[in-house]
Motif scaffolding. Sequence first.
Motif, short mmCIF file in Angstrom:
data_model
loop_
_atom_site.label_atom_id
_atom_site.label_comp_id
_atom_site.label_asym_id
_atom_site.label_seq_id
_atom_site.Cartn_x
_atom_site.Cartn_y
_atom_site.Cartn_z
N ASP A 173 0.85 -1.16 0.01
CA ASP A 173 -0.24 -0.04 -0.16
C ASP A 173 0.78 1.23 -0.09
O ASP A 173 0.29 2.44 0.10
N GLU A 174 2.12 1.19 -0.07
CA GLU A 174 2.98 2.07 -0.21
C GLU A 174 3.68 2.78 -1.39
O GLU A 174 3.54 1.88 -2.32
N SER A 175 3.85 3.92 -1.60
CA SER A 175 4.15 4.64 -2.97
C SER A 175 5.98 4.55 -3.10
O SER A 175 6.44 4.17 -2.25
N TYR A 176 5.97 5.01 -4.47
CA TYR A 176 7.49 5.13 -4.49
C TYR A 176 8.37 6.43 -3.53
O TYR A 176 9.48 6.25 -3.69
N ALA A 177 7.23 7.17 -3.22
CA ALA A 177 7.68 8.19 -2.38
C ALA A 177 8.40 7.61 -0.80
O ALA A 177 9.38 7.81 -0.25
N ASP A 178 7.56 6.47 -0.58
CA ASP A 178 7.76 5.72 0.61
C ASP A 178 9.14 5.20 0.41
O ASP A 178 9.87 4.89 1.12
#
Length: 418
Positions: free
Chosen positions: A25-30
């Motif tokens: 559920d996390e993004s590339y920013a994470d």
Amino acid sequence: VMGWLLLVPLSVFLNPSLGTLIGPDESYADLATAVWLRQVRPLAVGTMIVAAFYTLWSLRQSLITGIGRALKNIGAVAEGEEADRTDVDLDLKKVLLGIGATAIACFFLYYHFSGSVAGSMTLTVVMVILGFLFAAVAGYLVGLIGSSNNPVSGLTLSALLIAAVLMVALGVTDVRGVAGVLGVAGVVCCAAAIAGDMMQDLKVGHILGGTPWKMQIGELVGVVLAAFVLTLPLIALHNVYVIGSAQLPAPQAGLMALMANGIVAGEMAWPLVIVGMFFAVGLILIKAPAPMLIAVGMYLPFESTSAIFVGGLVKWIFDLTLKKKGATEEEKARAENTGVLISSGFIAGESLMAVILALLVMGADKFPILLAFQGLNFLEEPNFYLSLFAYVLVLWMLVYIPVKQMKSRGLPSTRLDH
């Protein structure tokens, strides 16, 4: 730029398996944040270690002069030399007694941390010696050049490294050793910072013909009272924002904790640290203007570095505007001083508002009426257009107000003949 726009993308590109660091559920920013936290920050720590000692080496003449002046003044007072009123400091015997009492108190504090007499005694001796030497250095540099030249970060890292190596040598390598090392680093950091602040005050007092020992008593009272008062807003800020979180990152404190854990508890990613050390050597060889600042920029979170970058853009626009207006040197100095005063007001106001909001959140449990004020906090649901308007407003206040007022004779000037 080096940390976030080069090393983080490069790490992700060269090692696609890093995608396992984040959840579904996390993004590339994470992912970028995880790479920065686990790979770039240890590298930045290595860069800062070398940069800190390089900073001290480049200031070696000032270090020797500052320490020499401090020892010379002690010798003059011990010999009972007569001095003018404007050269009379606090009685040296009373100062030494105060240092001794403080050292004894710190000894018991370090014993509580380390649980060992040898460890606490070592930490106390290191604290007293480094506190004296680094306070002399900080005071000399600030008095000679200005508060912006106080190498607090380099001095603190040096004290932390020395204390950490001694703890490892004594075999205190658990959480107790880490706490003791942080205790020494904290005291030395405060000593260097306060020495610079006091030197500025004493310098002004000397110019105005004040009596040093009376000013020094006032400084001591101020430091003691501030130590008690500042505890309360720190508790409030931690209860609401959590010191060390994204809302209140406290990067320097985090750096000290990371280095203490890494050296004493053996949790440092040494391969990355060593690469960072060689990176610092490379920066020194190409004569980079400030290797320490580059390392700190790599270490800080993106929110802080991007804000600093925006500040640089504002200063660039300010300089271009002055050049376009054909400002004289005196007008430039007047405009810059006005801009500094406005910026200082922004900093003080932001700090006060953060504490006020924290107190409102804390008091809402006992006083429900305060819940109405929590709507003033836009952090929960940020608004892009409102934020953009704030940037435009800040730009106007930091650029056009100082430029507009630079011809006014009533504003302060940085020129010595004024």
